[in-house]
Design an enzyme around this catalytic site. Sequence first.
Site, PDB file in Angstrom:
ATOM      1  N   LYS A 146     -11.989   4.415   3.025  1.00 47.85           N
ATOM      2  CA  LYS A 146     -11.072   3.719   2.118  1.00 47.85           C
ATOM      3  C   LYS A 146     -11.861   2.567   1.495  1.00 47.85           C
ATOM      4  O   LYS A 146     -12.173   1.573   2.171  1.00 47.85           O
ATOM      5  CB  LYS A 146      -9.875   3.217   2.929  1.00 47.85           C
ATOM      6  CG  LYS A 146      -8.724   2.740   2.116  1.00 47.85           C
ATOM      7  CD  LYS A 146      -7.550   2.481   3.065  1.00 47.85           C
ATOM      8  CE  LYS A 146      -6.493   1.674   2.376  1.00 47.85           C
ATOM      9  NZ  LYS A 146      -5.439   1.264   3.307  1.00 47.85           N
TER      10      LYS A 146
ATOM     11  N   TYR B 195     -15.483  27.006  -0.061  1.00 46.69           N
ATOM     12  CA  TYR B 195     -15.450  25.545  -0.157  1.00 46.69           C
ATOM     13  C   TYR B 195     -14.344  25.066  -1.081  1.00 46.69           C
ATOM     14  O   TYR B 195     -13.707  24.048  -0.826  1.00 46.69           O
ATOM     15  CB  TYR B 195     -16.790  25.007  -0.658  1.00 46.69           C
ATOM     16  CG  TYR B 195     -17.977  25.531   0.091  1.00 46.69           C
ATOM     17  CD1 TYR B 195     -18.153  25.241   1.442  1.00 46.69           C
ATOM     18  CD2 TYR B 195     -18.923  26.334  -0.536  1.00 46.69           C
ATOM     19  CE1 TYR B 195     -19.236  25.729   2.142  1.00 46.69           C
ATOM     20  CE2 TYR B 195     -20.019  26.826   0.157  1.00 46.69           C
ATOM     21  CZ  TYR B 195     -20.162  26.525   1.491  1.00 46.69           C
ATOM     22  OH  TYR B 195     -21.231  27.005   2.182  1.00 46.69           O
TER      23      TYR B 195
ATOM     24  N   GLU C 161       0.825  -1.214   0.000  1.00 46.27           N
ATOM     25  CA  GLU C 161       0.000   0.000   0.000  1.00 46.27           C
ATOM     26  C   GLU C 161       0.859   1.264   0.000  1.00 46.27           C
ATOM     27  O   GLU C 161       0.414   2.324  -0.433  1.00 46.27           O
ATOM     28  CB  GLU C 161      -0.910   0.034   1.235  1.00 46.27           C
ATOM     29  CG  GLU C 161      -2.002  -1.007   1.229  1.00 46.27           C
ATOM     30  CD  GLU C 161      -2.866  -0.915   2.462  1.00 46.27           C
ATOM     31  OE1 GLU C 161      -4.066  -0.621   2.309  1.00 46.27           O
ATOM     32  OE2 GLU C 161      -2.338  -1.127   3.582  1.00 46.27           O
TER      33      GLU C 161
ATOM     34  N   VAL D 195      -6.222   5.831   8.352  1.00 43.97           N
ATOM     35  CA  VAL D 195      -7.232   6.840   7.988  1.00 43.97           C
ATOM     36  C   VAL D 195      -7.526   7.737   9.188  1.00 43.97           C
ATOM     37  O   VAL D 195      -7.875   8.901   9.023  1.00 43.97           O
ATOM     38  CB  VAL D 195      -8.533   6.200   7.433  1.00 43.97           C
ATOM     39  CG1 VAL D 195      -8.288   5.562   6.076  1.00 43.97           C
ATOM     40  CG2 VAL D 195      -9.143   5.214   8.411  1.00 43.97           C
ATOM     41  N   GLU D 196      -7.352   7.205  10.397  1.00 44.22           N
ATOM     42  CA  GLU D 196      -7.546   8.004  11.610  1.00 44.22           C
ATOM     43  C   GLU D 196      -6.584   9.198  11.635  1.00 44.22           C
ATOM     44  O   GLU D 196      -6.969  10.318  11.977  1.00 44.22           O
ATOM     45  CB  GLU D 196      -7.335   7.154  12.867  1.00 44.22           C
ATOM     46  CG  GLU D 196      -8.391   6.113  13.117  1.00 44.22           C
ATOM     47  CD  GLU D 196      -8.171   4.789  12.393  1.00 44.22           C
ATOM     48  OE1 GLU D 196      -8.907   3.834  12.683  1.00 44.22           O
ATOM     49  OE2 GLU D 196      -7.273   4.704  11.518  1.00 44.22           O
TER      50      GLU D 196
END
Length: 190
Positions: free
Chosen positions: A93, A48, A16, A67-68
């Site tokens: 993910k 935005y 990964e 991802v945290e």
Amino acid sequence: IRDLRIDAVIGIYEWEKRIKQQININLEMGWDNSVPAASDDIKHTLNYKACANLVKDLVNRTEYELVETLADKIAELLLKEMKIPWIKVAVGKPMAVTDSKEVGVIIERFQTVSETEVYLDIGSNIDREKNIQSCVDELQTVFPDIVFSKAYESDAVGFNGDAFINLSARLHTKLSFDELNIYLKTLENK
């Protein structure tokens, strides 16, 4: 901002760390919309596009295993750069777990508000002792660390009237200027 799809180097496995995988990002951001609603002017809105570009830039120049971590870094960046009071970040993910559409996290963060030192001048020439004492009592209840000067008497200046009792106070608060101003106006009217 919903379904912001970005290719990222993210994951715990060696394979990964060598490829880019799509992640999905959703952002909910706090913003006072009363000003842009009243003005109907885009310059008063939360930008935005700038938020999305900041997130894309962060994802493109960093690599995280979790991802945290990425969600936390996105929240930290937007709170600081866009001066928003709160944010909810969802990072997903796709297909990270067999037979699942997506795995991810949702976090919520708030702007850290530091305390501000404030100085107040307090005075009254109408029912002086009663009004000053009730003001002092209320302020001590709301701001336990408040410190008062000695009271002193002064003549009315610029008009004919009874002499004033005056004193000053120092306090610390996390209230914004507008919030404190509203509170003090309410106290003054009371």
